[in-house]
Design a protein around this motif. Structure first.
Motif, PDB file in Angstrom:
ATOM      1  N   SER A   1     -37.841 -55.047  25.326  1.00  0.00           N
ATOM      2  CA  SER A   1     -37.627 -56.240  26.154  1.00  0.00           C
ATOM      3  C   SER A   1     -38.891 -56.560  26.940  1.00  0.00           C
ATOM      4  O   SER A   1     -39.329 -57.715  26.989  1.00  0.00           O
ATOM      5  CB  SER A   1     -36.470 -56.020  27.130  1.00  0.00           C
ATOM      6  N   LEU A   2     -39.460 -55.539  27.547  1.00  0.00           N
ATOM      7  CA  LEU A   2     -40.691 -55.745  28.324  1.00  0.00           C
ATOM      8  C   LEU A   2     -41.830 -56.207  27.427  1.00  0.00           C
ATOM      9  O   LEU A   2     -42.625 -57.069  27.823  1.00  0.00           O
ATOM     10  CB  LEU A   2     -41.081 -54.455  29.058  1.00  0.00           C
ATOM     11  N   ALA A   3     -41.905 -55.662  26.215  1.00  0.00           N
ATOM     12  CA  ALA A   3     -42.953 -56.075  25.280  1.00  0.00           C
ATOM     13  C   ALA A   3     -42.790 -57.542  24.887  1.00  0.00           C
ATOM     14  O   ALA A   3     -43.777 -58.295  24.855  1.00  0.00           O
ATOM     15  CB  ALA A   3     -42.924 -55.182  24.041  1.00  0.00           C
ATOM     16  N   LEU A   4     -41.557 -57.969  24.620  1.00  0.00           N
ATOM     17  CA  LEU A   4     -41.306 -59.376  24.279  1.00  0.00           C
ATOM     18  C   LEU A   4     -41.689 -60.305  25.433  1.00  0.00           C
ATOM     19  O   LEU A   4     -42.310 -61.355  25.217  1.00  0.00           O
ATOM     20  CB  LEU A   4     -39.833 -59.582  23.941  1.00  0.00           C
ATOM     21  N   LEU A   5     -41.301 -59.915  26.647  1.00  0.00           N
ATOM     22  CA  LEU A   5     -41.608 -60.758  27.808  1.00  0.00           C
ATOM     23  C   LEU A   5     -43.109 -60.770  28.107  1.00  0.00           C
ATOM     24  O   LEU A   5     -43.655 -61.798  28.511  1.00  0.00           O
ATOM     25  CB  LEU A   5     -40.804 -60.295  29.023  1.00  0.00           C
ATOM     26  N   THR A   6     -43.781 -59.650  27.881  1.00  0.00           N
ATOM     27  CA  THR A   6     -45.232 -59.603  28.067  1.00  0.00           C
ATOM     28  C   THR A   6     -45.926 -60.474  27.030  1.00  0.00           C
ATOM     29  O   THR A   6     -46.859 -61.220  27.361  1.00  0.00           O
ATOM     30  CB  THR A   6     -45.746 -58.145  27.965  1.00  0.00           C
ATOM     31  N   LEU A   7     -45.469 -60.394  25.789  1.00  0.00           N
ATOM     32  CA  LEU A   7     -46.020 -61.241  24.731  1.00  0.00           C
ATOM     33  C   LEU A   7     -45.861 -62.711  25.089  1.00  0.00           C
ATOM     34  O   LEU A   7     -46.774 -63.520  24.884  1.00  0.00           O
ATOM     35  CB  LEU A   7     -45.332 -60.927  23.399  1.00  0.00           C
ATOM     36  N   THR A   8     -44.715 -63.049  25.643  1.00  0.00           N
ATOM     37  CA  THR A   8     -44.470 -64.436  26.052  1.00  0.00           C
ATOM     38  C   THR A   8     -45.447 -64.857  27.142  1.00  0.00           C
ATOM     39  O   THR A   8     -45.948 -65.984  27.133  1.00  0.00           O
ATOM     40  CB  THR A   8     -43.026 -64.598  26.551  1.00  0.00           C
ATOM     41  N   LEU A   9     -45.734 -63.957  28.077  1.00  0.00           N
ATOM     42  CA  LEU A   9     -46.707 -64.273  29.128  1.00  0.00           C
ATOM     43  C   LEU A   9     -48.102 -64.490  28.549  1.00  0.00           C
ATOM     44  O   LEU A   9     -48.858 -65.332  29.037  1.00  0.00           O
ATOM     45  CB  LEU A   9     -46.766 -63.153  30.175  1.00  0.00           C
ATOM     46  N   LEU A  10     -48.434 -63.753  27.496  1.00  0.00           N
ATOM     47  CA  LEU A  10     -49.775 -63.835  26.915  1.00  0.00           C
ATOM     48  C   LEU A  10     -49.965 -65.048  26.012  1.00  0.00           C
ATOM     49  O   LEU A  10     -51.011 -65.703  26.063  1.00  0.00           O
ATOM     50  CB  LEU A  10     -50.086 -62.554  26.139  1.00  0.00           C
ATOM     51  N   ILE A  11     -48.973 -65.346  25.175  1.00  0.00           N
ATOM     52  CA  ILE A  11     -49.161 -66.429  24.201  1.00  0.00           C
ATOM     53  C   ILE A  11     -48.101 -67.516  24.311  1.00  0.00           C
ATOM     54  O   ILE A  11     -48.027 -68.398  23.457  1.00  0.00           O
ATOM     55  CB  ILE A  11     -49.202 -65.894  22.752  1.00  0.00           C
ATOM     56  N   GLY A  12     -47.289 -67.456  25.365  1.00  0.00           N
ATOM     57  CA  GLY A  12     -46.202 -68.421  25.506  1.00  0.00           C
ATOM     58  C   GLY A  12     -46.681 -69.812  25.865  1.00  0.00           C
ATOM     59  O   GLY A  12     -47.791 -70.013  26.344  1.00  0.00           O
TER      60      GLY A  12
ATOM     61  N   ILE B   1     -37.015 -56.980  34.767  1.00  0.00           N
ATOM     62  CA  ILE B   1     -36.766 -58.031  33.768  1.00  0.00           C
ATOM     63  C   ILE B   1     -36.804 -59.407  34.436  1.00  0.00           C
ATOM     64  O   ILE B   1     -37.467 -60.336  33.945  1.00  0.00           O
ATOM     65  CB  ILE B   1     -35.409 -57.806  33.055  1.00  0.00           C
ATOM     66  N   ILE B   2     -36.116 -59.541  35.555  1.00  0.00           N
ATOM     67  CA  ILE B   2     -36.086 -60.824  36.268  1.00  0.00           C
ATOM     68  C   ILE B   2     -37.490 -61.215  36.721  1.00  0.00           C
ATOM     69  O   ILE B   2     -37.883 -62.377  36.626  1.00  0.00           O
ATOM     70  CB  ILE B   2     -35.095 -60.759  37.453  1.00  0.00           C
ATOM     71  N   GLY B   3     -38.257 -60.238  37.161  1.00  0.00           N
ATOM     72  CA  GLY B   3     -39.638 -60.509  37.585  1.00  0.00           C
ATOM     73  C   GLY B   3     -40.497 -61.042  36.450  1.00  0.00           C
ATOM     74  O   GLY B   3     -41.249 -62.006  36.631  1.00  0.00           O
ATOM     75  N   PHE B   4     -40.385 -60.440  35.276  1.00  0.00           N
ATOM     76  CA  PHE B   4     -41.152 -60.922  34.128  1.00  0.00           C
ATOM     77  C   PHE B   4     -40.746 -62.350  33.758  1.00  0.00           C
ATOM     78  O   PHE B   4     -41.595 -63.179  33.430  1.00  0.00           O
ATOM     79  CB  PHE B   4     -40.945 -60.002  32.917  1.00  0.00           C
ATOM     80  N   VAL B   5     -39.451 -62.627  33.824  1.00  0.00           N
ATOM     81  CA  VAL B   5     -38.971 -63.983  33.507  1.00  0.00           C
ATOM     82  C   VAL B   5     -39.485 -64.974  34.553  1.00  0.00           C
ATOM     83  O   VAL B   5     -39.891 -66.089  34.216  1.00  0.00           O
ATOM     84  CB  VAL B   5     -37.431 -64.009  33.390  1.00  0.00           C
ATOM     85  N   MET B   6     -39.498 -64.565  35.822  1.00  0.00           N
ATOM     86  CA  MET B   6     -40.010 -65.438  36.887  1.00  0.00           C
ATOM     87  C   MET B   6     -41.506 -65.700  36.704  1.00  0.00           C
ATOM     88  O   MET B   6     -41.986 -66.809  36.988  1.00  0.00           O
ATOM     89  CB  MET B   6     -39.755 -64.816  38.262  1.00  0.00           C
TER      90      MET B   6
ATOM     91  N   ASP C   1     -39.671 -69.500  34.553  1.00  0.00           N
ATOM     92  CA  ASP C   1     -38.358 -69.903  34.046  1.00  0.00           C
ATOM     93  C   ASP C   1     -37.264 -69.480  35.025  1.00  0.00           C
ATOM     94  O   ASP C   1     -36.586 -68.466  34.843  1.00  0.00           O
ATOM     95  CB  ASP C   1     -38.131 -69.278  32.670  1.00  0.00           C
ATOM     96  N   LEU C   2     -37.093 -70.275  36.080  1.00  0.00           N
ATOM     97  CA  LEU C   2     -36.115 -69.961  37.115  1.00  0.00           C
ATOM     98  C   LEU C   2     -34.691 -69.952  36.564  1.00  0.00           C
ATOM     99  O   LEU C   2     -33.876 -69.108  36.932  1.00  0.00           O
ATOM    100  CB  LEU C   2     -36.221 -70.958  38.275  1.00  0.00           C
ATOM    101  N   GLY C   3     -34.384 -70.861  35.665  1.00  0.00           N
ATOM    102  CA  GLY C   3     -33.033 -70.940  35.104  1.00  0.00           C
ATOM    103  C   GLY C   3     -32.633 -69.651  34.414  1.00  0.00           C
ATOM    104  O   GLY C   3     -31.543 -69.114  34.653  1.00  0.00           O
TER     105      GLY C   3
END
Length: 170
Positions: free
Chosen positions: A75-86, A145-150, A154-156
């Motif tokens: 999960s953390l890897a997916l969210l980190t990837l999103t931060l890098l190339i999202g 998890i919430i921190g990575f999403v924030m 993506d507040l929603g």
């Protein structure tokens, strides 16, 4: 090994509702080039494939602590990837799959993984959930998890994760 049986009724209902969804997208985009219908049909096809594959996995695998740790790290890897190339409008919560002309929101995948890992975490502290250290660890589990999403802006989705955590704790 326990013998598993497929719930054909649920599978058929899911497929019928998915086909209904494709028809609704077709109706709503009447007169367009059909891109949305094609994307929806592809998503339904992928969903049915995953549903079929998952039907052969023993659910007891999710009770394994090491496997849940692997899911949390994934999960953390997916969210980190999103931060890098999202990418996205006003946030970075989508990943474009250029070859497929498709955008994926990894936080949707992470929601399922979060429910599994948080449930395992809650189960491991069920008799001692009111101890401060367990509350702190549960808050850390959800907070990371919430921190990575924030961080994606993506507040929603972050609010949805908060709601999921609160309901599960309740």
């Amino acid at each position: 090994n326990k013998k598993t049986s497929t719930d054909y009724t649920t599978a058929i209902i899911a497929i019928v509702l998915s086909i209904f969804g494709i028809l609704m997208v077709a109706s709503a985009t009447k007169g367009s080039d059909g891109t949305y219908v094609t994307k929806q049909a592809f998503a339904v096809f992928l969903g049915i494939c995953f549903m079929f594959i998952l039907s052969f996995i023993n659910y007891e695998l999710f009770l394994n602590t090491k496997f849940c740790i692997f899911l949390f790290i994934s999960s953390l890897a997916l969210l980190t990837l999103t931060l890098l190339i999202g990418n996205g409008e006003g946030n970075q919560s989508w990943i474009a799959l250029e070859g497929l002309s498709l955008n994926v929101q990894p936080s949707e995948i992470v929601k399922v993984l979060f429910i599994i890992t948080f449930a395992k975490h809650l189960d491991s502290v069920k008799g001692r959930i009111n101890k401060i250290q367990n509350v702190a660890l549960l808050l850390l589990h959800a907070g990371v998890i919430i921190g990575f999403v924030m961080l994606q802006g993506d507040l929603g989705s972050a609010l949805v994760f908060m709601f999921i955590a609160l309901v599960m704790c309740f």
